[in-house]
Scaffold this active site. Structure first.
Site, PDB file in Angstrom:
ATOM      1  N   LYS A 129      27.901   7.639  91.667  1.00 50.42           N
ATOM      2  CA  LYS A 129      28.313   8.567  90.622  1.00 50.42           C
ATOM      3  C   LYS A 129      28.546   7.842  89.281  1.00 50.42           C
ATOM      4  O   LYS A 129      28.584   6.605  89.227  1.00 50.42           O
ATOM      5  CB  LYS A 129      29.578   9.308  91.058  1.00 50.42           C
ATOM      6  CG  LYS A 129      29.337  10.275  92.230  1.00 50.42           C
ATOM      7  CD  LYS A 129      28.332  11.360  91.902  1.00 50.42           C
ATOM      8  CE  LYS A 129      28.470  12.616  92.730  1.00 50.42           C
ATOM      9  NZ  LYS A 129      27.829  12.579  94.048  1.00 50.42           N
TER      10      LYS A 129
HETATM   11  C1  PLP Z   1      28.530  13.703  95.153  1.00 43.41           C
HETATM   12  C2  PLP Z   1      28.826  15.144  95.148  1.00 43.41           C
HETATM   13  C3  PLP Z   1      29.831  15.725  95.921  1.00 43.41           C
HETATM   14  C4  PLP Z   1      30.587  14.995  96.999  1.00 43.41           C
HETATM   15  O1  PLP Z   1      31.047  13.797  96.692  1.00 43.41           O
HETATM   16  P1  PLP Z   1      31.255  12.633  97.784  1.00 43.41           P
HETATM   17  O2  PLP Z   1      32.214  11.763  97.055  1.00 43.41           O
HETATM   18  O3  PLP Z   1      29.922  11.972  97.996  1.00 43.41           O
HETATM   19  O4  PLP Z   1      31.838  13.234  99.000  1.00 43.41           O
HETATM   20  C5  PLP Z   1      30.097  17.066  95.775  1.00 43.41           C
HETATM   21  N1  PLP Z   1      29.394  17.819  94.927  1.00 43.41           N
HETATM   22  C6  PLP Z   1      28.398  17.323  94.179  1.00 43.41           C
HETATM   23  C7  PLP Z   1      27.674  18.212  93.236  1.00 43.41           C
HETATM   24  C8  PLP Z   1      28.059  15.979  94.279  1.00 43.41           C
HETATM   25  O5  PLP Z   1      27.046  15.502  93.563  1.00 43.41           O
END
Ligand code: PLP
Length: 396
Positions: free
Chosen positions: A186
């Site tokens: 992210k």
């Molecule tokens: C990455 C993501 C999540 C979940 O995040 P994690 O930390 O990987 O559990 C939820 N919603 C969206 C749109 C994402 O891109």
């Protein structure tokens, strides 16, 4: 994006603070911590940056969504409206609390279509969950008005859009609750981590207790804490939170780099009359983590994506065929395949996603290509990539 591209001494120092103290737990051990409370520090900084009264940091973005829903009292049989284009975490978090995911079309913003949302509301609807995919947002004023009219909660999944804004307010801070992910890819990362933000004191109090086995966090002795309601363990470790402390300080620098590279790519691709860009609602500013554009047809988009790969242009995504991000490939949801029995509310209320018509979503997502914007690309490299992509598109 992703934030790991710019790891440096700051992240190492934060992590070493924790290792040197030997306290990896975010609560307790006061005498041993050398004054380090990384999760609490990250929460304070995040709440400030997001102009929200409260932030609670948890173990993942998926956990953040689950905690957000639970903290607002959403539970078995409640319907949560979510988009067809998102990450599987959206329906996972809803199902985790026994609630029912109601998939709804996206429009040319690539996020929830407000008209489709209004049509999907039933007496069981509790929440509207827009997902600000690839750095840009849904039409939040329209969704807010719908939620106000029908007394629904607005929960923003801003996991991919940290740093973007809508009418001057940070994404995530506009709904009743907002969620972020700090997973390994992210915009800012903790390795694994996530956060819930809100201005609502009750939701916040519920969130920190629910995410820590229902502990009320009152007093100095964890063993003597009361547990006002059932909870789970969605805690983040101090090691992960430490990385987040360093990364959050870099967010504005990351956004500036992304904007620079995004703008080079957008200006170049905009020279082709085959290219149309994703609509950003009026008053919205993306976080520039992806550039999203449409080609005139499904076939051309698929072909262009393949040719980009063959010409060495990586980091472009064709979500229509992707296993994780578009409803067409969510066979476990479509076939209701769980390890154990699903709650009867879910079995009874979950629409038959084999038969549902999402052709409106298909017409946008099938023509969309999404380019990740990396921080490490110099202006020259970015321009070269953009030129290659333009050449591919022009020759289609
Ligand atoms: C990455 C993501 C999540 C979940 O995040 P994690 O930390 O990987 O559990 C939820 N919603 C969206 C749109 C994402 O891109």
């Amino acid at each position: 994006m992703p934030g790991f591209e710019i790891f440096s001494d700051e992240e190492k120092k934060e992590v070493n603070d924790v290792l040197n103290s030997t306290v990896l737990m975010r609560y307790g051990f006061d005498g041993m911590r050398n004054g380090h409370w990384k999760a609490k520090e990250l929460e304070k900084a995040l709440a400030k940056r997001m102009q929200s009264n409260y932030a609670h940091v948890v173990s993942s973005g998926t956990a953040a969504l689950t905690v957000a829903l639970a903290s607002a009292g959403v539970g078995a049989g409640d319907e949560v409206i979510m988009p067809t284009f998102t990450f599987v975490a959206s329906f996972e978090s809803i199902l985790a609390i026994g609630a029912v995911p109601i998939l709804v079309d996206v429009d040319d913003t690539l996020t929830l279509d407000p008209e489709a949302v209004e049509k999907a509301i039933t007496p069981k609807t509790k929440v509207v969950m827009p997902v600000h995919m690839c750095g840009s947002m849904a039409d939040l004023d329209k969704l807010k008005a719908i939620c106000a009219k029908h007394s629904l909660l607005l929960l923003e999944d801003a996991c991919q859009a940290i740093g973007g804004t809508y009418k001057g307010a940070p994404l995530g801070s506009i709904g009743d609750l907002g969620c972020f992910s700090f997973d390994y890819v992210k915009t800012i990362t903790c390795g694994e981590g996530g956060a819930v933000i809100t201005n609502n004191k009750t939701y916040y109090e519920n969130a920190h207790m629910y995410a820590d086995h229902g502990h009320d966090h009152i007093g100095m002795d964890r063993g003597a804490e009361a547990h006002p309601f059932l909870g789970y363990n969605f805690r983040i470790s101090e090691l992960n939170a430490a990385v987040g402390c360093a990364q959050l300080k870099k967010l504005d620098g990351i956004l500036a780099l992304q904007k620079r590279n995004f703008t080079i790519l957008k200006n170049t691709l905009g020279q082709s009359d085959k290219v149309n860009f994703r609509r950003v609602p009026e008053g919205g500013v993306e976080n520039y983590s992806f550039l999203n554009f449409y080609l005139p047809s499904h076939q051309l988009a698929k072909k262009a994506h393949k040719l980009f790969g063959e010409n060495g242009v990586d980091a472009c995504f064709y979500w229509f065929d992707n296993n994780w991000h578009y409803y067409r490939k969510w066979e476990h949801l479509i076939h209701k395949t769980a390890l154990g029995k699903l709650p009867h509310e879910v079995i009874d209320q979950l629409p038959d996603y084999n038969k549902t018509d999402f052709s409106s979503s298909d017409q946008w997502v099938s023509r969309n290509i999404s380019c990740l914007i990396k921080l490490g690309w110099s202006e020259t490299e970015m321009q070269e990539r953009a030129n290659k992509m333009l050449a591919v598109i022009s020759a289609l």
